[in-house]
Design a protein around this motif. Structure first.
Motif, PDB file in Angstrom:
ATOM      1  N   VAL A  63       0.828  -1.213   0.000  1.00  0.00           N
ATOM      2  CA  VAL A  63       0.000   0.000   0.000  1.00  0.00           C
ATOM      3  C   VAL A  63       0.860   1.260   0.000  1.00  0.00           C
ATOM      4  N   HIS A  64       2.164   1.110   0.221  1.00  0.00           N
ATOM      5  CA  HIS A  64       3.052   2.273   0.228  1.00  0.00           C
ATOM      6  C   HIS A  64       3.698   2.525  -1.137  1.00  0.00           C
ATOM      7  N   ARG A 106       4.491   4.015  -4.604  1.00  0.00           N
ATOM      8  CA  ARG A 106       4.254   5.346  -5.159  1.00  0.00           C
ATOM      9  C   ARG A 106       3.449   5.308  -6.463  1.00  0.00           C
ATOM     10  N   GLY A 107       3.334   4.121  -7.049  1.00  0.00           N
ATOM     11  CA  GLY A 107       2.443   3.993  -8.197  1.00  0.00           C
ATOM     12  C   GLY A 107       1.004   4.266  -7.779  1.00  0.00           C
ATOM     13  N   LEU A 108       0.622   3.738  -6.640  1.00  0.00           N
ATOM     14  CA  LEU A 108      -0.716   3.988  -6.102  1.00  0.00           C
ATOM     15  C   LEU A 108      -0.847   5.416  -5.585  1.00  0.00           C
ATOM     16  N   ALA A 109       0.140   5.877  -4.861  1.00  0.00           N
ATOM     17  CA  ALA A 109       0.055   7.179  -4.198  1.00  0.00           C
ATOM     18  C   ALA A 109      -0.043   8.330  -5.191  1.00  0.00           C
ATOM     19  N   TYR A 110       0.790   8.273  -6.242  1.00  0.00           N
ATOM     20  CA  TYR A 110       0.925   9.428  -7.140  1.00  0.00           C
ATOM     21  C   TYR A 110       0.852   9.077  -8.620  1.00  0.00           C
ATOM     22  N   GLY A 111       0.645   7.806  -8.934  1.00  0.00           N
ATOM     23  CA  GLY A 111       0.783   7.413 -10.345  1.00  0.00           C
ATOM     24  C   GLY A 111       2.211   7.623 -10.792  1.00  0.00           C
ATOM     25  N   ASP A 112       3.146   7.424  -9.884  1.00  0.00           N
ATOM     26  CA  ASP A 112       4.558   7.707 -10.138  1.00  0.00           C
ATOM     27  C   ASP A 112       5.204   6.508 -10.842  1.00  0.00           C
TER      28      ASP A 112
END
Lengths: 271, 271
Positions: B14-15, B17-23
């Motif tokens: 869940v950490h 960054r693909g999920l967090a920011y589409g990074d």
């Protein structure tokens, strides 16, 4: 500490549309004494965001979940990510999609006290914000612009970065909103083309009005920023930081900035 | 079938960054007889994308991983998602970040054969593409514009949607690129402001040149599209679809479209 759909879990499905497309929203909520701060404003923004993205959000259930998570967290930051849930490959929204909730707990950020007391220096980011009215104002998960802007500086002397739109207008900080004071009048950029409408921005507009201070929400040219008497940043974690420097320009923390800082401290003490 | 960092796994942190920011970035690769099609082009685009986003990508290892996944998949679609990996809260790129690879297998899409033979009708999307040169051309994970555009129509009579930029220029389909023929000359929109530079678009430009057909990569006004003699769409899964309708305009599949379709079939047979 992390919950997925209301239960402790360390991961989520590789088929989640939050990962695939950034198809979702997030909120970063300060939690004090087991209670989420500015909670009604966070819920309101979530509701607006879900409506604009067509996410079917059960707000009462979500609210209960955030309250339970905050109670378990005690003190710190609760980050909520709400995605459109799982889907097959392809942009089309699955008929049976059920939004997924992810809650992540972290300690309260350890910002230097000087940021709020003496103010901060702003880095002038070269990365501009694209203008997309359909997403403007939302705290959605498409945040590559912020990642690229934040990567422009490493020097800790800059606590934040200033972001402008493609036409050069002042929009916001990388992770905060911005206010100006000129001739005793407060203003903050309009966010109908780009930018994130922060909950602390909304709170400050409200508090300023209660103090009989009108706030103009309007387009702000870069030159207007440079001519301001006071400049400050805000977000839901750090409250208000005066801006003391941007390129060769210098400001001191002015009376309206201090008044609003004091007001927030009062409210936080009463909450 | 899904792999995370080279191993079968159903989920990721869940950490991430693909999920967090589409990074991160993705590639959608057609796999036939256990071999990824247009593989060098996919790898080239990945390399370019990683460079532009500052993602430290071990391309030889990634290439080996995709080949192994394709061998296990046999026939279908391999979707690769590469993210900046895990991070704490905040946009700053973690010093120790290690890119994460997610590979998802799915069956080959079951598009009606009529799409390629008779052509398709295009829905004219109201959602416009924002202009962001720093992200233009990349197949990154910030895809809310495509999600919103694809949600504009449910009628299966429309196989694709046309997307324009904020100035009304023709850019691409929601999940494909677009080419025009006028007076025997091929053109396709320039993608330096927005849009995804598809691998099939690159392949068609190359094949056209081998056939002594120059391709103009340029700004294309909506009126130019309407005046075209032939219009077609392409992507790495369906190849080429002639466009037969957009609003009240009608086209037939013309000679250059057919020639290029034939060329792709030849190449695919030889691969």
């Amino acid at each position: 500490m992390s919950w997925v759909d209301g239960k402790p879990a360390p991961g989520l499905s590789v088929h989640d549309r939050g990962l695939a497309y950034g198809d979702g929203l997030f909120e970063t909520i300060r939690v004090r004494s087991a209670r989420p701060q500015l909670f009604e404003r966070h819920l309101q923004r979530l509701q607006d965001g879900c409506q604009r993205l067509g996410l079917a959000c059960d707000l009462p259930a979500l609210s209960a979940e955030i309250l339970a998570f905050s109670a378990a967290l005690g003190d710190g930051v609760a980050k909520l990510v709400i995605t459109r849930g799982e889907g097959e490959r392809g942009y089309a929204i699955p008929r049976a999609s059920a939004p997924r909730r992810v809650l992540l707990g972290s300690p309260a950020p350890a910002y230097p006290i000087e940021n709020a007391e003496q103010g901060v220096h702003l880095f002038a980011c070269a990365t501009r914000l694209a203008e997309q009215p359909r997403l403007a104002g939302l705290k959605h998960l498409n945040r590559l612009e912020q990642v690229l802007a934040r990567a422009e500086w490493q020097d800790p002397a800059f606590a934040e970065g200033l972001m402008r739109d493609m036409s050069g207008r002042v929009v916001e900080g990388v992770f905060s909103n911005i206010f100006l004071v000129r001739d005793g009048r407060l203003s903050t950029p309009a966010l109908h083309r780009c930018g994130v409408a922060g909950v602390m921005r909304a709170e400050i507009i409200e508090q300023a009005r209660q103090l009989q201070l009108a706030v103009q929400v309007q387009d702000i040219a870069f030159e207007q920023l440079l001519c301001a008497d006071e400049v400050f940043l805000c977000n839901s974690l750090f409250g208000i930081w005066p801006v003391r420097g941007l390129m060769e320009h210098r400001w001191s923390a002015g009376p309206l900035t201090r008044k609003l800082q004091g007001r927030l401290v009062e409210l936080s003490g009463n909450s």
